[in-house]
Design an enzyme around this catalytic site. Sequence first.
Site: not given
Length: 560
Positions: A69, A152, A170
């Site tokens: 990520e 996030y 995102d």
Amino acid sequence: MIEKREPLQEPMSTPCGRAHAFSAWETGQLRAQLLTWYDGCRRDLPWREKKGEKRAGTNEFAYQVWISEVMLQQTQVATVISYFNTWISKWPTVSALAQATEDEIHKVWAGLGYYSRASRLREGAQYVVRECKGKMPDTYEDLLKLPGVGPYTASAIASIAFGRPRGVVDGNVVRVLTRMRMIGAVAASDRAMKHMWSVANAIVDPARPGDFNQALMELGATVCTPRAPSCAACPASSLCAARSEFVDGARLAVAMDYSNSDTQPSPLPARAAAEEDVPKKRVGKRGTKRSAGGDKSKGKEKKSESEPEPLRAIASVKIKSEVCEVESDESEKEEKGDEEKQCKGEGDGASKDGKGSTQTKSAAACDLCWPTDLPPPEGIVSFPRKAPKKQSRVEVYDITLVIVKGEEEKILLRQRPKTGLLAGLWDFPSVLRPDASHEKEEKEDEGSDGESIDLEATKSAIAAVTSTPVAQISECGTTHHVFSHINATYHVHCCHVDQPGDLIGAARWMTRSEIGEGAVPTNMKKVLKQHDAGCPHARTAKREKGTVAKKRTSGAGAGA
């Protein structure tokens, strides 16, 4: 264990009739459609569970989700795959990463950009080892405590690795949500982002939160793309307001009744909706009325009652929402100031004037809709709406390569500060020229090369990292590099010395191979390339080498 969540939001009602959130029925449809599509079309990526695997909840899987990520931020999947595989092969566990050095992680990260991400990963791993005994945090709140982890990343790890029902937002999700719900506010604004986070948390599937979030991001990455969305291939196209509005390049008008949010919305009778819900007067920029298709007319003859009247927008309905509440203004005013009042979700919309009488708020423009003072969106790709791009800052540097002569050249580099742009990486000694923007203007206007190098400042920059005496400094040309917010110009110079001097502070003599493999950013490699192309010493050496090779070839031919 399933986390407690807020109840699903009802669709937002606005004066233009847009539902900026999903109804309960739409949420159920979206979950089913996306997960079915994802199960059949998901990409096989190294950080994802394989079909049939049960890795969720393990420390190893959570670590890999975290690494992927962070790497995927501002970087395309195709680029990340090889970097991820290299990283995991070198540091397969969070404990292994905690023991890595700064130089080691920057060397593996080189080329991905935003190098502070790599440093934060190392710091985060050290935090996990020190504070969590090597076990990855498994809740959103605890994940936020890791260095460099924001909402996030924490939501992604919590949902994908540990099954926590947290939504994610995102760039891909922003694109999907703004199109599906016709959110015309600037996507990066606080108002829009807060709303999209609220929507994302409301629609995430509590039974498969990780798969749902990945499906939503996958949809934005592969189908709902920035410039060429494949609407025909979208599994949730029936729920997309932008597609309904702009399909085949023409605006559609579908009046839907959301009065029962637990069932499928049904079309309202066109005539009734037109008379009751659509504003009676829609005035264009030139004072003319606009039809549903965007065509202008000047009060043409009224259509018969049997012919459905075209609707420009989805019918407005009065439904309370946690995000936005709108009430109609019975005394609709013509003044622009009254028409542009925005819905703020403040109580029942009633307010008192100075005399104590009750008035109803006007809500002719919603702060999540496309602004009425801008040209209307031209199609699906108009969403998400971006803020006007800020002009990049102009910076001009004099940068000098101090090179030790020999069979294997060594070049002086210094380490950048631990914070800021390119933190902790290595670069050549440089001096920022003052008033760079003014210099650029002069250069463009007069065709000059700008000011000459400040020798005193350059020698001081070199003396700050080595005791090597600097004599003649030669010009090697100019190169450029564009960062996300900086337009940098480098006037490249070089100085050749016989022996390396002592180093001062964080400095190092590197060979070319070490520069190529080390934590040296792309802009410095451009500078080195420009040196090789423009250095007088390099050109002379190249000519001499060519002359020697030519003589050897001629001699061999004569001998034969």
